[in-house]
Write an enzyme that holds these catalytic residues in place. Structure first.
Site, mmCIF file in Angstrom:
data_model
loop_
_atom_site.group_PDB
_atom_site.id
_atom_site.type_symbol
_atom_site.label_atom_id
_atom_site.label_comp_id
_atom_site.label_asym_id
_atom_site.label_seq_id
_atom_site.Cartn_x
_atom_site.Cartn_y
_atom_site.Cartn_z
ATOM 1 C CG ASP A 1 -1.911 1.176 1.161
ATOM 2 O OD1 ASP A 1 -2.595 1.319 0.129
ATOM 3 O OD2 ASP A 1 -1.988 1.959 2.116
ATOM 4 C CB SER A 2 0.341 4.704 -1.145
ATOM 5 O OG SER A 2 -0.940 4.855 -0.562
ATOM 6 N N GLY B 1 -2.849 9.481 -3.887
ATOM 7 C CA GLY B 1 -4.194 9.764 -4.395
ATOM 8 C C GLY B 1 -4.392 10.978 -5.278
ATOM 9 C CB CYS C 1 -2.676 1.344 -2.878
ATOM 10 S SG CYS C 1 -2.851 3.058 -3.361
ATOM 11 C CD GLU D 1 -3.115 8.885 6.776
ATOM 12 O OE1 GLU D 1 -2.258 9.773 6.801
ATOM 13 O OE2 GLU D 1 -2.967 7.804 6.159
ATOM 14 C CB THR E 1 -7.069 1.079 2.092
ATOM 15 O OG1 THR E 1 -6.231 2.207 1.883
ATOM 16 C CG2 THR E 1 -6.760 0.001 1.092
ATOM 17 C CG HIS E 2 -7.170 5.901 4.614
ATOM 18 N ND1 HIS E 2 -6.259 5.346 3.753
ATOM 19 C CD2 HIS E 2 -6.447 6.521 5.579
ATOM 20 C CE1 HIS E 2 -5.037 5.627 4.186
ATOM 21 N NE2 HIS E 2 -5.126 6.339 5.280
#
Lengths: 267, 267
Positions: free
Chosen positions: A13-14, A46, A76, A157, A189-190
């Site tokens: 993932d990033s 993104g 991602c 985040e 994913t968030h």
């Protein structure tokens, strides 16, 4: 004959978001070894261009290949949208993105309803139009409404998952989708961490979170390729490109349990 | 004797925010040539570690040096907080950050009032404690209140500069500073765009925007070093590490006038 393949699964993932995929993979494949790689020095992807996303993702997959992974999950959504075809064309290892499993699930759900699917993701994911194209390819009667939600990742985040600010930003982005869709793809994913707030706002909309769909697909591929691990040997290792401190802080929003401290590497 | 030095001034930022500094520099130094470099492929720096910020900033300055700049402005607060001392120790070119000019101004203003200064910036800037240390070094009677505001940058980049969402996030971050400070350092290049919203919330607080202070300091250094350009030859060139499209879109929030399309480069 049943082989046992101890090689790890690589999850890329990033940043930290791919941990939602890792969680689902370890839930249904508890014996598999896992290497998680987060490109935290260059996160987020993104809002970046296709060429940059391809370059960063390729460098990241090369790192996982050095670790002798038997399968790569591009957790991602942005990388899956813009780099997956390229990666598949140059690497021999099985590589799986998060788009197809989510599309398949969303179409199956929506077919039983009004055939109106919403897709939310980063700027680059939505601009790639890949979700939109893939959904229509499976059923061209389905109407797709896509919307980029750039503030959702920074909200998560910051640990802001509900409350007044979240509700207002949910309204800002989703007001045009409200009442128009029966299914919503959480194309980043968030976003599953905002599921409650989004669900309360949209009401009666089925939310497709790619993480669990992807995990099922991983299991399928392992069985198909006979590279399953049925012996309990499992380790989970984490690698990141920026110092692990910030990763660990944000990872705690995603995972409840403890995990091994990531190693810092350069790609 | 008065020399004329045609070499450009180099302005570095992790992304687009340094344009606020560029605007002020060209206002008071209209004949100077300027090269602007934004590390847009790896932006933002604000939540990353010192070692990563030093590495990225050094690579960026090396690019500007190849362009034969006569002075480097580190317009990024995060880089100024964490990488400036290192850069000064290894490069011979005059290098200027945004911290000192802002600190000097804030202390001068606050001395006439209650000697209570607020500092807002990215996570890494605030964690470095550099603003706090430098203010206390000038006047140890000054009380400093620092607060990281990670959502301010994404808000500005979404074009959200005022309104309900902005007000609520301003409240979230600044409620502990409200009523306690007479002066506020806007310790991130994006924050001046939120000046109106922040000002309305805090009331009667003097806001120090480093951009204009930095521009004055640039002029001083040019005169001191006799590397001034007094002939009208000016060009402005932009270089970025990601494709210019997104940069140009966000740059329009910062600059009102037109500007040359940036060139894509790799560092």
């Amino acid at each position: 004959m049943m082989r046992i393949d101890y090689r790890p699964i690589g999850i890329f993932d990033s940043g930290v978001g791919g941990l939602t995929v890792l969680k689902e993979v370890e839930k249904i494949l508890p014996y598999e070894n896992i290497i998680y790689f987060g490109d935290t020095a260059r996160v987020p992807y993104g809002g970046k261009s296709k060429s940059t996303i391809i370059r960063f993702t390729t460098e990241s997959v090369l790192f996982l290949l050095k670790k002798k992974v038997k399968l790569v999950v591009i957790a991602c959504n942005t990388s899956s949208s813009l780099a997956l075809d390229y990666l598949k064309s140059i690497f021999t290892v099985p590589i799986l993105g998060v788009i197809d499993p989510a599309v398949k699930k969303a179409v199956a759900v929506s077919k039983k309803k009004e055939k109106k699917i919403g897709v939310i993701g980063t700027k680059s994911t939505v601009a790639s139009r890949l979700y939109q194209k893939k959904i229509t390819l499976l059923d061209k009667a389905i109407k797709v409404y896509a919307k980029a939600c750039p503030l959702f990742v920074p909200l998560v985040e910051e640990g802001l998952l509900k409350g007044d600010i979240v509700n207002k930003i949910v309204h800002l982005y989703l007001k045009d989708l409200k009442g128009k869709i029966d299914t919503l793809v959480l194309g980043c994913t968030h976003y599953p961490l905002l599921k409650d707030s989004i669900g309360k706002y949209l009401r009666n909309v089925y939310m497709v979170d790619s993480a669990s769909e992807v995990a099922k697909k991983v299991k399928e591929i392992l069985i198909e390729n006979n590279i399953f691990n049925k012996k309990k040997t499992n380790f989970k290792r984490f690698y990141v490109t920026d110092e692990p401190k910030e990763f660990m802080k944000i990872a705690r929003i995603f995972l409840n349990n403890n995990f091994e401290k990531p190693k810092l590497i350069n790609v």
